[in-house]
Design an enzyme around this catalytic site. Structure first.
Site, mmCIF file in Angstrom:
data_model
loop_
_atom_site.group_PDB
_atom_site.id
_atom_site.type_symbol
_atom_site.label_atom_id
_atom_site.label_comp_id
_atom_site.label_asym_id
_atom_site.label_seq_id
_atom_site.Cartn_x
_atom_site.Cartn_y
_atom_site.Cartn_z
ATOM 1 N N ALA A 187 -3.095 -1.789 -3.520
ATOM 2 C CA ALA A 187 -2.245 -2.063 -4.851
ATOM 3 C C ALA A 187 -0.964 -1.993 -4.601
ATOM 4 O O ALA A 187 -0.408 -1.606 -3.792
ATOM 5 C CB ALA A 187 -2.904 -1.222 -5.861
ATOM 6 N N GLY B 138 -6.248 0.094 -2.024
ATOM 7 C CA GLY B 138 -7.091 -1.022 -2.549
ATOM 8 C C GLY B 138 -7.577 -2.033 -1.915
ATOM 9 O O GLY B 138 -8.604 -2.662 -1.976
ATOM 10 N N GLU C 145 -10.787 -0.828 -0.634
ATOM 11 C CA GLU C 145 -11.719 -0.755 -1.745
ATOM 12 C C GLU C 145 -12.229 -2.102 -1.863
ATOM 13 O O GLU C 145 -13.507 -2.212 -2.167
ATOM 14 C CB GLU C 145 -11.040 -0.119 -2.988
ATOM 15 C CG GLU C 145 -10.639 1.301 -2.864
ATOM 16 C CD GLU C 145 -9.631 1.869 -3.874
ATOM 17 O OE1 GLU C 145 -8.674 1.254 -4.108
ATOM 18 O OE2 GLU C 145 -10.042 2.894 -4.401
ATOM 19 N N GLU D 196 -4.012 7.020 -0.928
ATOM 20 C CA GLU D 196 -3.467 7.170 -2.386
ATOM 21 C C GLU D 196 -2.799 8.412 -2.467
ATOM 22 O O GLU D 196 -1.610 8.542 -3.294
ATOM 23 C CB GLU D 196 -4.249 6.895 -3.343
ATOM 24 C CG GLU D 196 -4.769 5.372 -3.770
ATOM 25 C CD GLU D 196 -5.826 4.790 -2.801
ATOM 26 O OE1 GLU D 196 -6.168 5.664 -1.491
ATOM 27 O OE2 GLU D 196 -6.589 3.927 -2.919
HETATM 28 N N1 CO8 Z 1 2.671 -2.496 -2.378
HETATM 29 C C1 CO8 Z 1 3.757 -3.303 -2.443
HETATM 30 N N2 CO8 Z 1 4.500 -3.760 -1.644
HETATM 31 C C2 CO8 Z 1 3.988 -3.456 -0.252
HETATM 32 C C3 CO8 Z 1 2.898 -2.788 -0.173
HETATM 33 C C4 CO8 Z 1 2.203 -2.171 -1.209
HETATM 34 N N3 CO8 Z 1 0.913 -1.736 -1.106
HETATM 35 N N4 CO8 Z 1 2.813 -2.595 1.377
HETATM 36 C C5 CO8 Z 1 3.717 -3.094 1.820
HETATM 37 N N5 CO8 Z 1 4.597 -3.636 0.948
HETATM 38 C C6 CO8 Z 1 5.888 -4.680 1.188
HETATM 39 C C7 CO8 Z 1 7.161 -3.361 1.771
HETATM 40 O O1 CO8 Z 1 7.578 -2.790 0.606
HETATM 41 C C8 CO8 Z 1 7.924 -4.395 2.329
HETATM 42 O O2 CO8 Z 1 8.544 -4.866 1.383
HETATM 43 P P1 CO8 Z 1 10.248 -5.215 1.548
HETATM 44 O O3 CO8 Z 1 10.387 -6.035 2.852
HETATM 45 O O4 CO8 Z 1 10.781 -5.668 0.288
HETATM 46 O O5 CO8 Z 1 10.815 -3.949 1.873
HETATM 47 C C9 CO8 Z 1 7.030 -5.279 2.931
HETATM 48 O O6 CO8 Z 1 5.756 -5.130 2.372
HETATM 49 C C10 CO8 Z 1 6.774 -5.125 4.437
HETATM 50 O O7 CO8 Z 1 6.213 -3.616 4.451
HETATM 51 P P2 CO8 Z 1 6.528 -2.705 5.844
HETATM 52 O O8 CO8 Z 1 7.838 -2.867 6.165
HETATM 53 O O9 CO8 Z 1 6.197 -1.361 5.317
HETATM 54 O O10 CO8 Z 1 5.416 -3.483 7.012
HETATM 55 P P3 CO8 Z 1 4.939 -2.701 8.352
HETATM 56 O O11 CO8 Z 1 4.228 -4.156 8.804
HETATM 57 O O12 CO8 Z 1 5.838 -1.928 8.979
HETATM 58 O O13 CO8 Z 1 3.900 -1.695 7.508
HETATM 59 C C11 CO8 Z 1 1.971 -1.035 6.160
HETATM 60 C C12 CO8 Z 1 2.738 -2.131 6.951
HETATM 61 C C13 CO8 Z 1 1.629 -0.244 7.155
HETATM 62 C C14 CO8 Z 1 1.013 -1.662 5.445
HETATM 63 C C15 CO8 Z 1 3.061 -0.559 5.250
HETATM 64 O O14 CO8 Z 1 3.854 -1.380 4.518
HETATM 65 C C16 CO8 Z 1 2.258 0.632 4.061
HETATM 66 O O15 CO8 Z 1 2.048 1.717 4.414
HETATM 67 N N6 CO8 Z 1 2.267 0.197 3.257
HETATM 68 C C17 CO8 Z 1 1.453 0.834 1.929
HETATM 69 C C18 CO8 Z 1 0.084 1.259 2.161
HETATM 70 C C19 CO8 Z 1 -0.377 1.972 1.043
HETATM 71 O O16 CO8 Z 1 0.098 3.133 0.811
HETATM 72 N N7 CO8 Z 1 -1.310 1.369 0.313
HETATM 73 C C20 CO8 Z 1 -2.160 2.080 -0.810
HETATM 74 C C21 CO8 Z 1 -1.258 1.669 -2.117
HETATM 75 S S1 CO8 Z 1 -2.222 2.473 -3.487
HETATM 76 C C22 CO8 Z 1 -3.445 1.749 -3.859
HETATM 77 O O17 CO8 Z 1 -4.005 0.731 -3.359
HETATM 78 C C23 CO8 Z 1 -4.101 2.365 -4.829
HETATM 79 C C24 CO8 Z 1 -5.298 1.474 -5.409
HETATM 80 C C25 CO8 Z 1 -6.004 2.111 -6.765
HETATM 81 C C26 CO8 Z 1 -5.057 1.692 -7.746
HETATM 82 C C27 CO8 Z 1 -5.446 2.000 -9.019
HETATM 83 C C28 CO8 Z 1 -4.650 1.990 -10.157
HETATM 84 C C29 CO8 Z 1 -4.710 2.811 -11.310
#
Ligand code: CO8
Length: 255
Positions: free
Chosen positions: A63, A108, A111, A131
């Site tokens: 998400a 997400g 999921e 999460e």
């Molecule tokens: N949301 C928003 N932006 C994101 C996300 C995300 N989940 N993941 C990556 N981005 C963005 C980064 O902020 C970055 O943006 P910017 O260039 O502006 O700084 C860009 O994408 C590239 O990211 P990275 O430089 O980190 O890219 P990498 O290729 O090095 O890494 C990863 C990729 C491993 C995917 C890394 O970005 C990461 O760990 N992302 C987060 C993963 C995560 O924690 N996901 C879980 C999110 S919580 C969730 O999904 C909850 C679901 C249920 C919600 C219920 C609501 C109530």
């Protein structure tokens, strides 16, 4: 209809839905979830769906963390409800849905994949429910669906630790059906299995999907009752008459 964060492509009755937000690693924003909901609500026409992410490091990186960071509890609930609605729409679609995962399927993203009938993955795929690292919990069905696929002990471990697993481990756990060397091989295999399924009675396949969904969580007696009702209903279909007649006449059925 035009979508800003989805790319659609329909070939041979198979609709490929690609989440397309490369700068955010295909993270699910409110707009993306709304577009998915609009697309999937009442969707009819395609005989199968492939769900994937635009080519790059991620299938769906979860998400949208940027959007969630400032949400109130009410906004968080509405966002979670929207994500859950999308996963349920995928899960109850009357046609097979395959998630084609090439890259990160986190939070997400994992999921969304779990709401699909099968998960195909490349060797590059990475799964996880991270999460708790963000002070959040899985909100698009992770607490509900992961243990159904991998068992409760593994689901607890993965959700409490936020540990990521690669495609091979995910297959061993029962999360992933097949692992492929490349994206092209994965899509080719998905199309092949869908072609096999397409040769079967569409009514019967769709009924199997709804029975499997309906019995989830029921006891054996109740589940068998649901199956028996659907089995009875199969005898009212042209497909059943055609399928059994074709078998006895040693010919290919025409559904
Ligand atoms: N949301 C928003 N932006 C994101 C996300 C995300 N989940 N993941 C990556 N981005 C963005 C980064 O902020 C970055 O943006 P910017 O260039 O502006 O700084 C860009 O994408 C590239 O990211 P990275 O430089 O980190 O890219 P990498 O290729 O090095 O890494 C990863 C990729 C491993 C995917 C890394 O970005 C990461 O760990 N992302 C987060 C993963 C995560 O924690 N996901 C879980 C999110 S919580 C969730 O999904 C909850 C679901 C249920 C919600 C219920 C609501 C109530």
């Amino acid at each position: 209809m035009d979508y800003q964060t989805l790319a659609l492509d329909e070939h041979d009755g198979i609709l490929t839905v690609t989440v397309h937000r490369p700068p955010a690693r295909n993270a699910l924003s409110q707009l993306t979830l709304t577009e998915l909901r609009d697309l999937l609500t009442g969707l009819s026409g395609p005989r199968a769906l492939l769900l994937t992410g635009s080519e790059g490091p991620a299938f769906i990186a979860g998400a949208d963390i940027r959007e969630m960071a400032t949400m109130t509890p009410e906004e968080g609930e509405a966002f979670g409800a929207l994500g859950q609605e999308v996963t349920r729409l995928i899960e109850t679609l009357p046609v097979p849905v395959i998630a084609c995962v090439d890259g990160y399927a986190l939070g997400g993203g994992c999921e969304m994949a779990m709401a699909c009938d099968f998960i195909y993955a490349t060797r590059k795929a990475v799964f996880g429910q991270p999460e708790v690292l963000l002070g959040l919990i899985p909100g698009f069905g992770g607490c509900v669906r992961l243990f159904r696929r991998v068992g409760v002990a593994k689901a607890r471990e993965l959700i409490y630790s936020g540990r990521r697993v690669d495609a091979v481990e995910a297959q061993r756990l029962g999360l992933v059906n097949e692992v492929f060397d490349s994206r092209d091989e994965m899509f080719a295999a998905a199309r092949l299995v869908l072609a096999d399924i397409a040769a079967n009675s569409p009514v019967a396949v769709s009924t199997c999907k709804s029975v499997i969904n309906a019995v989830d969580g029921l006891g054996v007696e109740e589940g068998l009752r649901v199956e028996l009702d659907a089995f009875r209903a199969a005898f009212t279909t042209d497909d059943m008459r055609e399928g059994t007649a074709a078998f006895l006449a040693k010919r290919t059925p025409e559904f």
